[in-house]
Design a protein around this motif. Sequence first.
Motif, PDB file in Angstrom:
ATOM      1  N   ILE A  94       0.820  -1.207   0.000  1.00 24.70           N
ATOM      2  CA  ILE A  94       0.000   0.000   0.000  1.00 24.70           C
ATOM      3  C   ILE A  94       0.856   1.261   0.000  1.00 24.70           C
ATOM      4  O   ILE A  94       0.483   2.282  -0.545  1.00 24.70           O
ATOM      5  CB  ILE A  94      -0.959  -0.010   1.213  1.00 24.70           C
ATOM      6  CG1 ILE A  94      -1.904  -1.183   1.101  1.00 24.70           C
ATOM      7  CG2 ILE A  94      -1.750   1.276   1.297  1.00 24.70           C
ATOM      8  CD1 ILE A  94      -2.585  -1.310  -0.232  1.00 24.70           C
TER       9      ILE A  94
ATOM     10  N   PRO B  41       1.940   3.244  -4.359  1.00 18.07           N
ATOM     11  CA  PRO B  41       0.693   3.241  -5.145  1.00 18.07           C
ATOM     12  C   PRO B  41       0.803   2.411  -6.407  1.00 18.07           C
ATOM     13  O   PRO B  41      -0.151   1.737  -6.782  1.00 18.07           O
ATOM     14  CB  PRO B  41       0.492   4.717  -5.492  1.00 18.07           C
ATOM     15  CG  PRO B  41       1.250   5.476  -4.487  1.00 18.07           C
ATOM     16  CD  PRO B  41       2.385   4.605  -4.047  1.00 18.07           C
TER      17      PRO B  41
ATOM     18  N   ALA C 106       0.324  -1.067  -5.482  1.00 23.53           N
ATOM     19  CA  ALA C 106      -1.073  -1.287  -5.123  1.00 23.53           C
ATOM     20  C   ALA C 106      -1.896  -1.454  -6.391  1.00 23.53           C
ATOM     21  O   ALA C 106      -2.765  -2.326  -6.476  1.00 23.53           O
ATOM     22  CB  ALA C 106      -1.602  -0.106  -4.308  1.00 23.53           C
ATOM     23  N   PHE C 107      -1.594  -0.621  -7.374  1.00 24.17           N
ATOM     24  CA  PHE C 107      -2.357  -0.715  -8.618  1.00 24.17           C
ATOM     25  C   PHE C 107      -2.069  -2.034  -9.321  1.00 24.17           C
ATOM     26  O   PHE C 107      -2.976  -2.688  -9.840  1.00 24.17           O
ATOM     27  CB  PHE C 107      -2.040   0.475  -9.521  1.00 24.17           C
ATOM     28  CG  PHE C 107      -2.828   0.434 -10.799  1.00 24.17           C
ATOM     29  CD1 PHE C 107      -4.213   0.524 -10.757  1.00 24.17           C
ATOM     30  CD2 PHE C 107      -2.197   0.264 -12.014  1.00 24.17           C
ATOM     31  CE1 PHE C 107      -4.948   0.466 -11.914  1.00 24.17           C
ATOM     32  CE2 PHE C 107      -2.943   0.200 -13.167  1.00 24.17           C
ATOM     33  CZ  PHE C 107      -4.314   0.306 -13.142  1.00 24.17           C
TER      34      PHE C 107
ATOM     35  N   MET D 130      -1.383  -4.746  -7.984  1.00 27.76           N
ATOM     36  CA  MET D 130      -2.123  -5.747  -7.221  1.00 27.76           C
ATOM     37  C   MET D 130      -3.570  -5.793  -7.687  1.00 27.76           C
ATOM     38  O   MET D 130      -4.149  -6.859  -7.893  1.00 27.76           O
ATOM     39  CB  MET D 130      -2.057  -5.340  -5.748  1.00 27.76           C
ATOM     40  CG  MET D 130      -2.884  -6.194  -4.848  1.00 27.76           C
ATOM     41  SD  MET D 130      -1.824  -7.328  -3.966  1.00 27.76           S
ATOM     42  CE  MET D 130      -3.043  -8.387  -3.257  1.00 27.76           C
ATOM     43  N   MET D 131      -4.135  -4.584  -7.864  1.00 30.95           N
ATOM     44  CA  MET D 131      -5.520  -4.503  -8.293  1.00 30.95           C
ATOM     45  C   MET D 131      -5.704  -5.120  -9.672  1.00 30.95           C
ATOM     46  O   MET D 131      -6.659  -5.834  -9.922  1.00 30.95           O
ATOM     47  CB  MET D 131      -5.879  -3.039  -8.343  1.00 30.95           C
ATOM     48  CG  MET D 131      -7.146  -2.733  -7.623  1.00 30.95           C
ATOM     49  SD  MET D 131      -7.431  -0.994  -7.668  1.00 30.95           S
ATOM     50  CE  MET D 131      -6.139  -0.392  -6.684  1.00 30.95           C
ATOM     51  N   LYS D 132      -4.752  -4.784 -10.545  1.00 30.76           N
ATOM     52  CA  LYS D 132      -4.830  -5.306 -11.914  1.00 30.76           C
ATOM     53  C   LYS D 132      -4.817  -6.830 -11.895  1.00 30.76           C
ATOM     54  O   LYS D 132      -5.631  -7.493 -12.515  1.00 30.76           O
ATOM     55  CB  LYS D 132      -3.626  -4.799 -12.728  1.00 30.76           C
ATOM     56  CG  LYS D 132      -4.049  -3.781 -13.728  1.00 30.76           C
ATOM     57  CD  LYS D 132      -2.967  -3.147 -14.569  1.00 30.76           C
ATOM     58  CE  LYS D 132      -1.687  -3.835 -14.833  1.00 30.76           C
ATOM     59  NZ  LYS D 132      -0.673  -2.928 -15.424  1.00 30.76           N
TER      60      LYS D 132
ATOM     61  N   LEU E  10     -10.821  -1.703 -14.109  1.00 31.49           N
ATOM     62  CA  LEU E  10      -9.594  -2.260 -13.581  1.00 31.49           C
ATOM     63  C   LEU E  10      -8.901  -3.193 -14.558  1.00 31.49           C
ATOM     64  O   LEU E  10      -7.706  -3.426 -14.446  1.00 31.49           O
ATOM     65  CB  LEU E  10      -9.892  -3.014 -12.283  1.00 31.49           C
ATOM     66  CG  LEU E  10     -10.368  -2.114 -11.154  1.00 31.49           C
ATOM     67  CD1 LEU E  10     -10.945  -2.932 -10.036  1.00 31.49           C
ATOM     68  CD2 LEU E  10      -9.230  -1.257 -10.663  1.00 31.49           C
TER      69      LEU E  10
ATOM     70  N   LEU F  88      -9.619  -1.920  -3.767  1.00 28.85           N
ATOM     71  CA  LEU F  88      -9.054  -3.265  -3.745  1.00 28.85           C
ATOM     72  C   LEU F  88      -9.890  -4.190  -2.854  1.00 28.85           C
ATOM     73  O   LEU F  88     -10.173  -5.334  -3.204  1.00 28.85           O
ATOM     74  CB  LEU F  88      -7.634  -3.172  -3.196  1.00 28.85           C
ATOM     75  CG  LEU F  88      -6.713  -4.342  -3.476  1.00 28.85           C
ATOM     76  CD1 LEU F  88      -6.682  -4.607  -4.959  1.00 28.85           C
ATOM     77  CD2 LEU F  88      -5.325  -4.015  -2.990  1.00 28.85           C
TER      78      LEU F  88
END
Lengths: 152, 1049
Positions: A118, A121, A124-125, A127-129, B989, B1029
């Motif tokens: 976290i 950023p 984090a992104f 991870m989201m992807k 996303l 998330l």
Amino acid sequence: MSIEDEYELLSRLELFESLDAIQLKRLIFVSQRYQIQPGEYLFKQGDTTDNVFGILDGEFSVLLNSPNGEIHIAQHGSGELVGEMAVISGEPRAASVRANCACEVIDFESELFISTVINDPRTAFNMMKLLSARLVKLDKKLEQLSAEQFRN
Amino acid sequence: MDNGLFAYILKHSKRQQIILMLLTVLSFPFYYLSLDLPKTIINDAISGTDFPVNLSFELPGFSANVGYIEQVPYLLLLCFVFLFLVLINSGFKLFINIYRGMLGERMLRRMRLQLIERIMKFPLARFRNTSQGELVSMVNQETEPLGGFIGDSISLPLYQGGLLLTIVVFMFVQDWKMGLAAIALYPVQAWLIPKLQRQVNLLNRQRTLRIRNLAENLGEVVAGINEIHINDNSGFFRDYFSKLLGGIFNIRVQIYKKKFFIKFLNNSIAQLTPFFFFLIGGLLVIRGDLSIGALVAVLAAYKDLSPPWKELLSWYQGQADSRMRFSVLVDQFHVDNESPPSQESLTQQWLEELPDLSMTASNATLLRHDGIREVDNVSLTVSGGDWISLVGKGASGKSALAQMFAGLVSPTTGKILMADQDISHIPKMTKGRGVSYVGHDSYLFATSIRDNLLISLKFRPQENLLTDTLHDESIQFKNWREEARLSGNSDVDLSANWIDHQSAGAADENELVARMGTALRVVNAEDDLVRYALACTISPDDYPELTERIIQARALFKERIVSQGLESIVEFLDPNQYNDNASLAENILFGASNHDMFSVDGLTEHPLLKTLLKENKLAKTLDDAAIRTAKTMVELFSDLPPGHEFFERYSFVDADDLPELKRILVLIDKTSSIESLAVAERKLIRSLLFRIISGRHRLGLFQGNEKDLILQLRHSFASQLDVEASNLIDFFSPDRFNALTPIAENIIFGRIVFGRMGAEDQVYRIILEVLQSLDLMSPILEIGLSAPTGLAGALLPVSQRQKLLLARGLLKRPKVLVVNEGLSALDSHEIDLILSGIKQEYPRLSLFWVDSQARFPTHFDQVAYLQAGKLVKIEASVPQNTDSEKTQDTTAGRSVRSASSVNEDEKITLLRKIPLFRFLDDPQLMLLAMNCDALNIAQGERLVNQNEPGDALYIIVDGKATVLIANGVSEEEVGQCSINDVIGELALLSDEPRFASVQATTNMAVLRLRREVFIDMLQSNGEIGYQILQVVVNRFSETNRNLANITRS
């Protein structure tokens, strides 16, 4: 395998690609390495643990409980992460993960993992992807299965 | 207590006061004689001429003639008689003072106990506006001067008045004019002083109230210390207290002024009297009407006259002050004794004979002092053994209702019935046996866990229920008891057993521990306690038998590990083996010590060890390894802020040491030797290495035969230490208990292997097995039970506090249990487990459960919904959550709005409904809203096309659309969407292709959020990213579940 080798392996992960070397090294350094016997579970569906595992060696199956026994839904191998969902959702494990052979994993404690991910950023992104892509795949599988069921 | 101070004094100390009075009266003749004698000495013995004197006593019916005596022996005789009288007087004074002091203390003891008793009787509502600090100040400080006064209350005026009178009478006997002169100014004083005193009294009263106020505020500050820290209010409160103290100062100054003015007046007036003496006495002597001896005696007597007079005046001041204090105190501690008399036939036995307790509220209403109805006319019946959940919001009255059922609060009107008996008629002791209450405000006392649990069983002393050891009543104890009786205090034996084993269903001490174990198991706390106990160290001196048995457990543990094929999870301690899962220091010492010389730091500089390292050729190798370790540490951690969680994880490096290490490394680069550094620097860098556990820290430091060399070192170090130093170390030995290491380690006698999944849990499981099969659970649990709880349980986590409170409630096996949000710190899953446990273990129990929502439907027989004090409805059981009501189609028959009519506020409202954004706050949503476009879509136009990469999310503001999936050649409608529906959420996303097409069936207004815009935002704001998330992952889990459901059917 010393810490340097572990770093070498995990730094190739897509999730960590934008993370500073030193940050990843630190994370590895403070984490625990485990040997897993074939057939041993990293965690089981419904467990309330929330750590994340980086696979250093070997192969794992992701399994979902169903009345007809466990169904295999995915496979993960060396250099991949498993268990990152529970870390973020805080919910019990959504699936079980079992070793297919003698494996070695690195066990990231949830707080440490989160603070590493976290605080960056871009990571984090990533991870989201990663998760979204998986979600879409799963959704598709669901779609497929329901269509099949509908047909039957 | 309510009839004033003097009534109170007479009621409780009449006898002692009379004894004091008698003693006082008895002392007067001696005092008079001692005053009279100097005159005889001067007039007869010194100035007399008529020698020898004839000594004779004449008493009624008796006369004795001793004989003639010369002047000097006569003087001697009289002087010794005088000395004798002086001693008698002092003796009287001593005895009376002690007696008076004791009397005062007794009354103080009685009064304090009575006040404390009253506090315990206060109705609960009273504590809402009475602070702890205030009560403490009243019971402790405000009573103190009263105690002093009570001793003096009657005897002092009598004694001093008597003295005064004796002296005055003596003076009048000498010469009435002298007597008159002595008391001439008393009337003036008697008139003036009370007037001034009244003002002082008023000030004193104010002072008392202000001090009480100070105590109250101080108590609040302590209670609210979190707020003060978090808001940094210390400045504000400092100022506030400064003002309070200023107010007290001002009053004090005024009191001093007035008080010392009174003193000044008294002194001045007192000094006037000798003026009269010299004047009148002198004239009388000159005229020959008065002997010089008499004048001297009168003057001497006068010197004695002023202390009693002063004492009398100050007694007067004191009694006024004390009466005022007493009335203020009693007012504050007034307890209404309105509760109806309890029905004595409802005994504990009556309760025990009932199989279970049904509870009924009939028209129960609770009025708060401000007129609000906390509970409003509630009628409700719960049959014995039933479980009810009282559900409502914060101010719904559920809590007050629960407290009524527990008998803690009495309804203002209406009744609470317990097995058809009005609960207010049931004696407290009976009620206390039948009902347990666990609230969010339940309290843990600052003792041990054990004592906290047993509180529920301590309601009256047990008469030799279990122990038949009759105390040999020592004289000391007899005196102690006698004294307690005299003060109206408790005369129960000091070592009396207050624990009612029967209530817990236990026949003896062992069963009681088992019962506690059961209660703790039901509340899911037993495990925590056992774990706690296993982490404790105990000494074989205190537990000879237990430690002996733990050595047996050690053997059995090893046996089990081997028989279950688990050798790979424990590395046993072996004198002849390097333990990879222990630190280097542990491997060298192979023992435990709490002496500094053998701590990690101490070892690095231990002279013997240093010599041996050199001989062993290990010194250089280890130093190199230490330098390498330090370098790695500095590289990895030096740019982390201190206090980062990583430091905690990595136990052997401290954030504060890093700059120092960095500096040392530079020094070493220059000199390339650790030995040339200062001692503190050497310790720092070497201790790093000494703390390394090679199995855990994976630094790959020892590649060659270092471990063998270290083993040699271990042996030579142990054998070459002198006896004294050896005795400071408790060496690890397979057949001896090690008092310096925890119980668990003593059982394992090894180290749990790092790098084996779940090794700790498995080890713990086997330890439990071993303890059970050796019957060691109870003694281990007892060690856990002796853990301190801290003030209000502060040493324990909240969840554990709540579990213990519940266990306390269960231990006495109540028939009714009221849980008033007393498990709020536990998650639903654990509560569910605990409720199941309670139902199984205590099947006849009626449960009142307060909750903010209806949960655990399988456990409860009824659910009562409360709102604003009223009972809204009762359901037989908790229903499952109903689906949210279906949205109604409101678009039919009206025109579609245009996109331009959508303002920012509406955009935010729309965005908030999207699950993906549900954790975002207003500013974050605002940011998103500003980045959304509003679009008009004409009927028949396509919003998205199947298989095209998704690049945006759409929210329908108005209009309708159809969802189509191409199936080979034709397209099939798979669904419809309309107002407020969201299309393509996941496209934000992932750029996976769209799985369906969406086509407008009417004109539409939509909101569009483009992927690029969204991603820009995410990258610049990590917080939003994390929130989203979480939603993604939840969705993920949901999909997983759906998948499982589908495969099931």
